[in-house]
Design a protein around this motif. Structure first.
Motif, PDB file in Angstrom:
ATOM      1  N   ILE A  43       0.870  -1.183   0.000  1.00  0.00           N
ATOM      2  CA  ILE A  43       0.000   0.000   0.000  1.00  0.00           C
ATOM      3  C   ILE A  43       0.906   1.232   0.000  1.00  0.00           C
ATOM      4  CG2 ILE A  43      -1.939   1.145   1.146  1.00  0.00           C
ATOM      5  CD1 ILE A  43      -2.486  -1.529   2.584  1.00  0.00           C
ATOM      6  N   GLU A  44       1.327   1.640  -1.174  1.00  0.00           N
ATOM      7  CA  GLU A  44       2.330   2.704  -1.280  1.00  0.00           C
ATOM      8  C   GLU A  44       1.813   4.043  -0.773  1.00  0.00           C
ATOM      9  OE1 GLU A  44       4.699   2.956  -4.790  1.00  0.00           O
ATOM     10  OE2 GLU A  44       4.560   0.810  -5.215  1.00  0.00           O
ATOM     11  N   THR A  45       0.519   4.280  -0.892  1.00  0.00           N
ATOM     12  CA  THR A  45      -0.023   5.547  -0.390  1.00  0.00           C
ATOM     13  C   THR A  45       0.167   5.663   1.122  1.00  0.00           C
ATOM     14  OG1 THR A  45      -2.225   4.517  -0.220  1.00  0.00           O
ATOM     15  CG2 THR A  45      -1.748   5.815  -2.204  1.00  0.00           C
ATOM     16  N   ALA A  46       0.099   4.530   1.829  1.00  0.00           N
ATOM     17  CA  ALA A  46       0.300   4.555   3.281  1.00  0.00           C
ATOM     18  C   ALA A  46       1.722   4.990   3.615  1.00  0.00           C
ATOM     19  CB  ALA A  46       0.010   3.177   3.870  1.00  0.00           C
ATOM     20  N   ILE A  47       2.692   4.486   2.859  1.00  0.00           N
ATOM     21  CA  ILE A  47       4.089   4.854   3.083  1.00  0.00           C
ATOM     22  C   ILE A  47       4.310   6.327   2.767  1.00  0.00           C
ATOM     23  CG2 ILE A  47       6.455   4.453   2.274  1.00  0.00           C
ATOM     24  CD1 ILE A  47       5.653   1.491   1.927  1.00  0.00           C
ATOM     25  N   GLU A  48       3.694   6.798   1.711  1.00  0.00           N
ATOM     26  CA  GLU A  48       3.819   8.216   1.344  1.00  0.00           C
ATOM     27  C   GLU A  48       3.213   9.117   2.420  1.00  0.00           C
ATOM     28  OE1 GLU A  48       1.862   8.313  -2.396  1.00  0.00           O
ATOM     29  OE2 GLU A  48       3.444   7.187  -3.440  1.00  0.00           O
ATOM     30  N   GLN A  49       2.027   8.755   2.902  1.00  0.00           N
ATOM     31  CA  GLN A  49       1.374   9.565   3.933  1.00  0.00           C
ATOM     32  C   GLN A  49       2.158   9.531   5.236  1.00  0.00           C
ATOM     33  OE1 GLN A  49      -2.609   8.026   4.174  1.00  0.00           O
ATOM     34  NE2 GLN A  49      -3.236   8.906   2.210  1.00  0.00           N
ATOM     35  N   LEU A  50       2.689   8.364   5.572  1.00  0.00           N
ATOM     36  CA  LEU A  50       3.487   8.238   6.788  1.00  0.00           C
ATOM     37  C   LEU A  50       4.730   9.118   6.706  1.00  0.00           C
ATOM     38  CD1 LEU A  50       3.514   6.699   9.473  1.00  0.00           C
ATOM     39  CD2 LEU A  50       4.773   4.874   8.323  1.00  0.00           C
ATOM     40  N   SER A  51       5.352   9.157   5.541  1.00  0.00           N
ATOM     41  CA  SER A  51       6.541  10.006   5.375  1.00  0.00           C
ATOM     42  C   SER A  51       6.172  11.479   5.517  1.00  0.00           C
ATOM     43  CB  SER A  51       7.199   9.746   4.020  1.00  0.00           C
ATOM     44  OG  SER A  51       6.410  10.243   2.949  1.00  0.00           O
ATOM     45  N   ASN A  52       5.015  11.861   5.008  1.00  0.00           N
ATOM     46  CA  ASN A  52       4.567  13.257   5.146  1.00  0.00           C
ATOM     47  C   ASN A  52       4.428  13.634   6.614  1.00  0.00           C
ATOM     48  OD1 ASN A  52       4.369  13.493   2.371  1.00  0.00           O
ATOM     49  ND2 ASN A  52       2.165  13.115   2.301  1.00  0.00           N
ATOM     50  N   VAL A  53       3.755  12.774   7.367  1.00  0.00           N
ATOM     51  CA  VAL A  53       3.463  13.063   8.772  1.00  0.00           C
ATOM     52  C   VAL A  53       4.737  13.106   9.606  1.00  0.00           C
ATOM     53  CG1 VAL A  53       2.310  12.209  10.842  1.00  0.00           C
ATOM     54  CG2 VAL A  53       1.134  12.117   8.643  1.00  0.00           C
ATOM     55  N   LEU A  54       5.582  12.093   9.467  1.00  0.00           N
ATOM     56  CA  LEU A  54       6.787  12.021  10.289  1.00  0.00           C
ATOM     57  C   LEU A  54       7.764  13.144   9.956  1.00  0.00           C
ATOM     58  CD1 LEU A  54       7.351   8.157  10.371  1.00  0.00           C
ATOM     59  CD2 LEU A  54       6.385   9.609  12.150  1.00  0.00           C
ATOM     60  N   THR A  55       7.849  13.511   8.687  1.00  0.00           N
ATOM     61  CA  THR A  55       8.697  14.641   8.305  1.00  0.00           C
ATOM     62  C   THR A  55       8.189  15.930   8.937  1.00  0.00           C
ATOM     63  OG1 THR A  55       9.302  13.608   6.202  1.00  0.00           O
ATOM     64  CG2 THR A  55       9.576  16.000   6.365  1.00  0.00           C
ATOM     65  N   GLU A  56       6.881  16.114   8.934  1.00  0.00           N
ATOM     66  CA  GLU A  56       6.323  17.320   9.540  1.00  0.00           C
ATOM     67  C   GLU A  56       6.528  17.336  11.053  1.00  0.00           C
ATOM     68  OE1 GLU A  56       2.190  19.941   9.533  1.00  0.00           O
ATOM     69  OE2 GLU A  56       2.586  18.482   7.951  1.00  0.00           O
ATOM     70  N   LEU A  57       6.428  16.169  11.679  1.00  0.00           N
ATOM     71  CA  LEU A  57       6.680  16.106  13.119  1.00  0.00           C
ATOM     72  C   LEU A  57       8.116  16.515  13.441  1.00  0.00           C
ATOM     73  CD1 LEU A  57       4.821  12.855  14.284  1.00  0.00           C
ATOM     74  CD2 LEU A  57       4.096  15.236  14.537  1.00  0.00           C
ATOM     75  N   MET A  58       9.054  16.079  12.621  1.00  0.00           N
ATOM     76  CA  MET A  58      10.444  16.467  12.845  1.00  0.00           C
ATOM     77  C   MET A  58      10.626  17.970  12.642  1.00  0.00           C
ATOM     78  SD  MET A  58      12.848  13.328  11.548  1.00  0.00           S
ATOM     79  CE  MET A  58      14.107  13.762  12.753  1.00  0.00           C
ATOM     80  N   ALA A  59       9.922  18.528  11.675  1.00  0.00           N
ATOM     81  CA  ALA A  59       9.993  19.973  11.445  1.00  0.00           C
ATOM     82  C   ALA A  59       9.408  20.749  12.620  1.00  0.00           C
ATOM     83  CB  ALA A  59       9.255  20.332  10.153  1.00  0.00           C
ATOM     84  N   MET A  60       8.481  20.111  13.343  1.00  0.00           N
ATOM     85  CA  MET A  60       7.874  20.739  14.530  1.00  0.00           C
ATOM     86  C   MET A  60       8.775  20.630  15.765  1.00  0.00           C
ATOM     87  SD  MET A  60       4.041  19.175  13.931  1.00  0.00           S
ATOM     88  CE  MET A  60       3.553  19.424  15.647  1.00  0.00           C
ATOM     89  N   GLY A  61       9.890  19.934  15.622  1.00  0.00           N
ATOM     90  CA  GLY A  61      10.799  19.776  16.749  1.00  0.00           C
ATOM     91  C   GLY A  61      10.633  18.488  17.520  1.00  0.00           C
ATOM     92  N   LYS A  62       9.706  17.638  17.074  1.00  0.00           N
ATOM     93  CA  LYS A  62       9.522  16.342  17.718  1.00  0.00           C
ATOM     94  C   LYS A  62      10.642  15.394  17.272  1.00  0.00           C
ATOM     95  CE  LYS A  62       5.530  17.503  19.583  1.00  0.00           C
ATOM     96  NZ  LYS A  62       5.396  17.686  21.061  1.00  0.00           N
ATOM     97  N   PRO A 110      10.569  11.702  16.354  1.00  0.00           N
ATOM     98  CA  PRO A 110       9.911  10.408  16.113  1.00  0.00           C
ATOM     99  C   PRO A 110      10.900   9.311  15.749  1.00  0.00           C
ATOM    100  CG  PRO A 110       9.668  11.823  14.202  1.00  0.00           C
ATOM    101  CD  PRO A 110      10.383  12.637  15.234  1.00  0.00           C
ATOM    102  N   ILE A 111      10.571   8.106  16.175  1.00  0.00           N
ATOM    103  CA  ILE A 111      11.315   6.900  15.827  1.00  0.00           C
ATOM    104  C   ILE A 111      10.289   5.916  15.277  1.00  0.00           C
ATOM    105  CG2 ILE A 111      12.704   4.987  16.711  1.00  0.00           C
ATOM    106  CD1 ILE A 111      13.423   6.935  19.083  1.00  0.00           C
ATOM    107  N   LEU A 112      10.499   5.426  14.075  1.00  0.00           N
ATOM    108  CA  LEU A 112       9.533   4.541  13.441  1.00  0.00           C
ATOM    109  C   LEU A 112       9.950   3.089  13.598  1.00  0.00           C
ATOM    110  CD1 LEU A 112       7.042   4.068  11.632  1.00  0.00           C
ATOM    111  CD2 LEU A 112       8.543   4.382   9.643  1.00  0.00           C
ATOM    112  N   VAL A 113       9.067   2.281  14.159  1.00  0.00           N
ATOM    113  CA  VAL A 113       9.241   0.825  14.169  1.00  0.00           C
ATOM    114  C   VAL A 113       8.261   0.278  13.130  1.00  0.00           C
ATOM    115  CG1 VAL A 113       9.071  -1.298  15.501  1.00  0.00           C
ATOM    116  CG2 VAL A 113       9.949   0.784  16.591  1.00  0.00           C
ATOM    117  N   SER A 114       8.793  -0.208  12.046  1.00  0.00           N
ATOM    118  CA  SER A 114       7.950  -0.578  10.910  1.00  0.00           C
ATOM    119  C   SER A 114       7.983  -2.070  10.634  1.00  0.00           C
ATOM    120  CB  SER A 114       8.400   0.168   9.648  1.00  0.00           C
ATOM    121  OG  SER A 114       7.662  -0.272   8.522  1.00  0.00           O
ATOM    122  N   SER A 115       6.823  -2.689  10.706  1.00  0.00           N
ATOM    123  CA  SER A 115       6.657  -4.053  10.215  1.00  0.00           C
ATOM    124  C   SER A 115       6.512  -3.994   8.697  1.00  0.00           C
ATOM    125  CB  SER A 115       5.418  -4.682  10.851  1.00  0.00           C
ATOM    126  OG  SER A 115       5.530  -4.707  12.255  1.00  0.00           O
TER     127      SER A 115
END
Length: 259
Positions: A28-47, A49-54
């Motif tokens: 489900i490539e859209t899920a990976i794309e959306q996840l990258s959007n969110v996590l990148t934005e979280l890092m830009a916010m100063g958070k 994040p660490i991703l544990v991905s199955s």
């Protein structure tokens, strides 16, 4: 309770196979794309994040068919990492891959080395992506290197890096008093500060799907460990990764486990 989540700094996000791979249609490539959007934005916010991905074994099985999980992982991990690299490259976000086994967390020095690596990556604005090294981990009478599943791995990661929050993204909305597949009016818990061991034993296990390992009982064991370690944990439906923004805004999404 939820207000405190807004202040979470180090956040471990675990994403289950069912959100990334479909037995029928594959990745489900859209899920990976959306996840990258969110996590990148979280890092830009100063958070941090660490991703544990199955997903590696599931991807390998959809590509190869009836092969061992080790072989499926060896092929699937490369494909999964490539998809993450492409998605995060489009966001100008650097990533790092770490493939772990149980031995990392069994020795003080190896666990400290792991935590230092994560700290250095986050300090350099590099997103760590973690998975079990399924291609080589084994369980035997005298040699055990496998994790029960990535739910357990995510908790061990959260403990090692002293995370403020563990978010378990899955295909259910939260923890229910009864199996919602049987009783559509089953109550969903919004907040639990403790978990009775009998509740874990008596919980009806939801089907995990053809490609997944961890089920709801595994999530309860993880939540029990998080409570013991004083780490807040949220179990939520991650079919839209943007739910992470709602969680970190303190909204009542999913089930919160917190003393």
């Amino acid at each position: 309770m939820r207000e405190e989540i807004k202040q979470a700094d180090v956040i471990v996000v675990k994403v289950g196979t069912s959100l990334l791979v479909s037995p029928e249609t594959g990745i489900i490539e859209t899920a990976i794309e959306q996840l990258s959007n969110v996590l990148t934005e979280l890092m830009a916010m100063g958070k941090k994040p660490i991703l544990v991905s199955s997903g590696a074994v599931g991807i390998g099985l959809t590509q190869l068919g009836n092969v061992s999980k080790q072989t499926a992982a060896a092929v699937g991990q490369g494909i999964l990492t490539g998809l993450y690299e492409e998605a995060f490259r489009n966001q100008d976000q650097k990533i790092a891959q770490l493939l772990l086994d149980r031995k990392v967390f069994e020795g003080d020095e190896s666990q400290k080395a792991f935590a230092r690596t994560i700290e250095e990556l986050l300090a350099g604005q590099i997103l760590p992506i973690i998975n079990e090294n399924d291609a080589v981990t084994i369980d035997g009478p005298e040699y055990k290197t496998k994790f029960e599943d990535n739910d357990e791995l995510s908790l061990l990661v959260a403990e090692a890096v002293q995370a403020d929050l563990l978010v378990m993204l899955t295909d259910v909305n939260g923890l229910y008093a009864e199996n919602p597949a049987v009783n559509e009016e089953a109550k969903m818990f919004r907040h639990l500060c403790e978990i009775d061991e009998r509740f874990i034993a008596e919980t009806d296990e939801l089907p995990t799907g053809k490609l997944s390992r961890g089920g709801i009982r595994s999530k309860l064991k993880t939540a029990t460990g998080a409570l013991a370690a004083n780490i807040s944990m949220v179990l939520a439906n991650g079919q839209s990764p943007y739910v992470l923004f709602d969680i970190l805004a303190g909204r009542e999404v999913g089930t919160l486990f917190k003393k």
